[in-house]
Design an enzyme around this catalytic site. Structure first.
Site, mmCIF file in Angstrom:
data_model
loop_
_atom_site.group_PDB
_atom_site.id
_atom_site.type_symbol
_atom_site.label_atom_id
_atom_site.label_comp_id
_atom_site.label_asym_id
_atom_site.label_seq_id
_atom_site.Cartn_x
_atom_site.Cartn_y
_atom_site.Cartn_z
ATOM 1 N N CYS A 13 0.806 -1.208 0.000
ATOM 2 C CA CYS A 13 0.000 0.000 0.000
ATOM 3 C C CYS A 13 0.845 1.267 0.000
ATOM 4 C CB CYS A 13 -0.951 0.009 1.194
ATOM 5 S SG CYS A 13 -0.184 -0.443 2.738
ATOM 6 N N GLY A 40 -0.987 0.366 -4.805
ATOM 7 C CA GLY A 40 -2.138 -0.443 -4.404
ATOM 8 C C GLY A 40 -3.363 -0.070 -5.199
ATOM 9 N N ASN A 114 1.357 1.207 5.920
ATOM 10 C CA ASN A 114 2.052 0.591 4.792
ATOM 11 C C ASN A 114 3.096 -0.359 5.355
ATOM 12 O OD1 ASN A 114 3.391 -0.082 2.430
ATOM 13 N ND2 ASN A 114 4.523 1.844 2.321
ATOM 14 N N GLY A 115 2.982 -1.641 5.048
ATOM 15 C CA GLY A 115 3.945 -2.615 5.531
ATOM 16 C C GLY A 115 3.263 -3.868 6.040
ATOM 17 N N CYS A 248 13.997 -1.570 1.609
ATOM 18 C CA CYS A 248 13.681 -2.591 0.602
ATOM 19 C C CYS A 248 14.255 -2.185 -0.751
ATOM 20 C CB CYS A 248 12.176 -2.766 0.502
ATOM 21 S SG CYS A 248 11.652 -3.869 -0.827
ATOM 22 N N TYR A 254 11.442 -1.826 -8.713
ATOM 23 C CA TYR A 254 10.118 -1.967 -9.310
ATOM 24 C C TYR A 254 9.020 -1.114 -8.684
ATOM 25 C CZ TYR A 254 5.658 -4.271 -10.469
ATOM 26 O OH TYR A 254 4.372 -4.532 -10.853
ATOM 27 N N SER A 295 7.481 -1.202 -16.144
ATOM 28 C CA SER A 295 8.514 -1.257 -15.117
ATOM 29 C C SER A 295 9.902 -1.544 -15.665
ATOM 30 C CB SER A 295 8.153 -2.304 -14.061
ATOM 31 O OG SER A 295 7.968 -3.577 -14.650
ATOM 32 N N ASP A 357 13.377 -6.863 -18.474
ATOM 33 C CA ASP A 357 12.313 -6.807 -17.473
ATOM 34 C C ASP A 357 12.965 -6.624 -16.112
ATOM 35 O OD1 ASP A 357 9.792 -6.759 -16.431
ATOM 36 O OD2 ASP A 357 9.274 -8.826 -16.920
ATOM 37 N N ASP A 358 12.171 -6.212 -15.122
ATOM 38 C CA ASP A 358 12.734 -5.933 -13.798
ATOM 39 C C ASP A 358 12.900 -7.174 -12.947
ATOM 40 O OD1 ASP A 358 10.221 -6.094 -11.793
ATOM 41 O OD2 ASP A 358 9.597 -5.238 -13.707
ATOM 42 N N CYS A 394 9.044 -12.657 0.960
ATOM 43 C CA CYS A 394 9.187 -11.452 1.770
ATOM 44 C C CYS A 394 8.141 -11.465 2.886
ATOM 45 C CB CYS A 394 8.991 -10.200 0.909
ATOM 46 S SG CYS A 394 9.056 -8.659 1.852
ATOM 47 N N CYS A 449 14.869 -11.131 -0.354
ATOM 48 C CA CYS A 449 14.189 -11.919 -1.384
ATOM 49 C C CYS A 449 15.183 -12.554 -2.352
ATOM 50 C CB CYS A 449 13.176 -11.070 -2.141
ATOM 51 S SG CYS A 449 13.854 -9.577 -2.890
#
Length: 479
Positions: A13, A40, A114-115, A248, A254, A295, A357-358, A394, A449
């Site tokens: 979010c 989001g 957010n989180g 992060c 991304y 992205s 791509d990412d 994650c 990740c």
């Protein structure tokens, strides 16, 4: 049908807040949330106060859909907070939309989060055992209840008292009848920044692009382990925990908009550098460079710049299709990708393509895009990825699958290449990635990740585990 975004990591979010005596704070929050819509797309909400009353308006869908007729209106409103959500913890239900608003002995409070809290189930169980009744299934309600139950005197003390009990990732915007408060966790997993309006008011936003859209001047980022309090006396900063920076890294790969600047680092410049270093490492021979939009665009520009190959638009993205869902037949699944993306035959036909791509999460969509390019006449398709292979889930607010569903956890790079039917496949190395953000300390980033090195040592609870606990608790109560 499977849409392209279904094979991407999902941010949970974005949060936004405004304190202003002269501007329409709910309207500014509306525009701010639109600028954060990429964080989001599932639900959204805005809460406002005039100093005595507090109202919240929420709904499922995009910001423009939920507030297509009118944003919340209150005479003399001067504080507002807003939220856009993609659910990780908690089901996709209207009751789980934010901001959350509660009445307690100290007055009214609204909160947007957010989180993801890694000890949410543990805290929820403890609160329920002490008589707390929960109205939602999201971990954010745990924070609200901890604040309401705190025995400290001021709201600032209540919040800090509550933060000592929670673990994980959290950026919070909190509104009382007379204060706007922002909080960033000690690891600084998610971004949060402060801006100033022309009238002397202030804005909090997950990203600096939210400040730009409402004409706010950037003041500074909220530091890890810091709380900012905005009221009639101005702005105060409180350090509530020792900082342990672990931003992060996927914000730069991304999640964030390329026009944002996070902790002093331009997102656009970081992605461009990822493309440049990827070109140095991969060394692919080809005719043209294309991106998987949107992205992959900036990294593809960097790749083309470094390689000297022309960057062209080989894939077109349909931005008006909305979300699509799984359908039973193979033909319908193939059609879904074409609804989201389509190849430009005149660009790719007869060419050796380098496609940027990412990331690759499950690999299903990457294979379909490779097939699409071949069907459009591409002679070769070399896929290059501006991040290392994602092999670990994650726990800090990103919707990742169980590890067994992450293709890099079960296959080697050569096996992934064979699975997606590319002529070659190259990922950006960890060493290369760390060079791409020169304004930041590379050791103060979270790469969990990619390497499983989780910054929080305690056993993490995934969003799925929290949902499972809530489901099992309710089932037992129902007999």
């Amino acid at each position: 049908m499977i849409d392209y975004e279904a094979d991407k990591l999902k941010e949970e979010c974005g949060v936004f807040g405004v304190y202003s005596r002269d501007f329409n704070v709910s309207e500014l929050t509306y525009y701010g949330l639109i600028s954060l819509q990429h964080r989001g797309q599932e639900s959204t909400g805005i809460a406002v106060t005039d100093g005595a009353w507090m109202e919240v308006s929420r709904g499922m869908g995009l910001v423009r859909e939920v507030f297509r007729h009118q944003v919340p209106q209150m005479e003399n409103q001067y504080i507002a907070i807003g939220h856009v959500r993609y659910s990780t913890t908690g089901s996709s239900l209207i009751v789980n939309t934010q901001p959350l608003m509660v009445n307690y002995s100290g007055g009214k409070i609204a909160l947007a989060h957010n989180g993801n809290l890694t000890n949410a189930a543990e805290l929820r169980r403890e609160l329920e055992d002490n008589g707390t009744i929960f109205q939602t299934t999201i971990d954010s309600e745990v924070v609200v209840n901890l604040i309401a139950r705190s025995r400290k005197v001021t709201v600032e003390e209540k919040i800090i008292d509550s933060l000592k009990k929670i673990r994980g990732a959290y950026c919070l915007t909190i509104m009382t009848e007379d204060k706007l408060i922002g909080v960033r966790d000690p690891q600084g997993f998610r971004p949060l920044c402060l801006g100033r309006l022309e009238d002397g008011g202030y804005v909090l936003s997950s990203e600096s692009c939210g400040l730009d859209v409402v004409g706010a001047e950037f003041v500074r980022d909220i530091a890890p382990g810091e709380m900012v309090v905005i009221d009639e006396n101005g702005v105060e900063f409180h350090k509530f925990a020792a900082p342990k920076p672990s931003m992060c890294v996927f914000e730069f790969i991304y999640f964030a908009r390329p026009d944002s600047v996070i902790d002093g680092q331009s997102v656009h410049e970081a992605r461009f550098e990822m493309g440049r270093i990827l070109a140095q490492e991969a060394g692919c021979k080809g005719d043209i460079v294309i991106s998987v939009p949107d992205s992959g665009n900036t990294a593809a520009e960097g790749y083309a710049y470094e390689s000297g190959l022309p960057y062209m638009s080989g894939l077109v993205k349909n931005r008006y299709i909305g979300r699509t869902f799984i359908q039973p037949s193979q033909k319908q699944r193939d059609t879904a990708v074409k609804l989201k993306l389509n190849a430009i035959r005149s660009v790719v036909e007869g060419k050796s393509i380098i496609m940027v791509d990412d990331s690759i999460v499950r690999g299903t969509t990457s294979g379909k895009i490779v097939k699409m390019l071949r069907n459009a006449g591409a002679k070769e398709v070399h896929m290059v990825v501006s991040s290392p292979p994602i092999g670990y889930p994650c726990f800090y607010g990103i919707d990742t699958s169980a590890r067994k569903e992450l293709i890099a956890a079960t296959k080697t790079v050569d096996e992934i290449c064979e699975y997606i039917d590319a002529d070659s496949l190259h990922f950006l190395s960890m060493e290369g990635l760390k060079k791409c953000m020169p304004m930041l300390n590379a050791e103060h980033m979270c790469y969990a990740c990619f390497n499983g090195g989780y910054p929080i040592e305690q056993k993490s609870q995934s969003p799925a585990e929290v949902d499972k606990y809530i489901f099992e608790t309710r089932r037992k109560k129902q007999g």
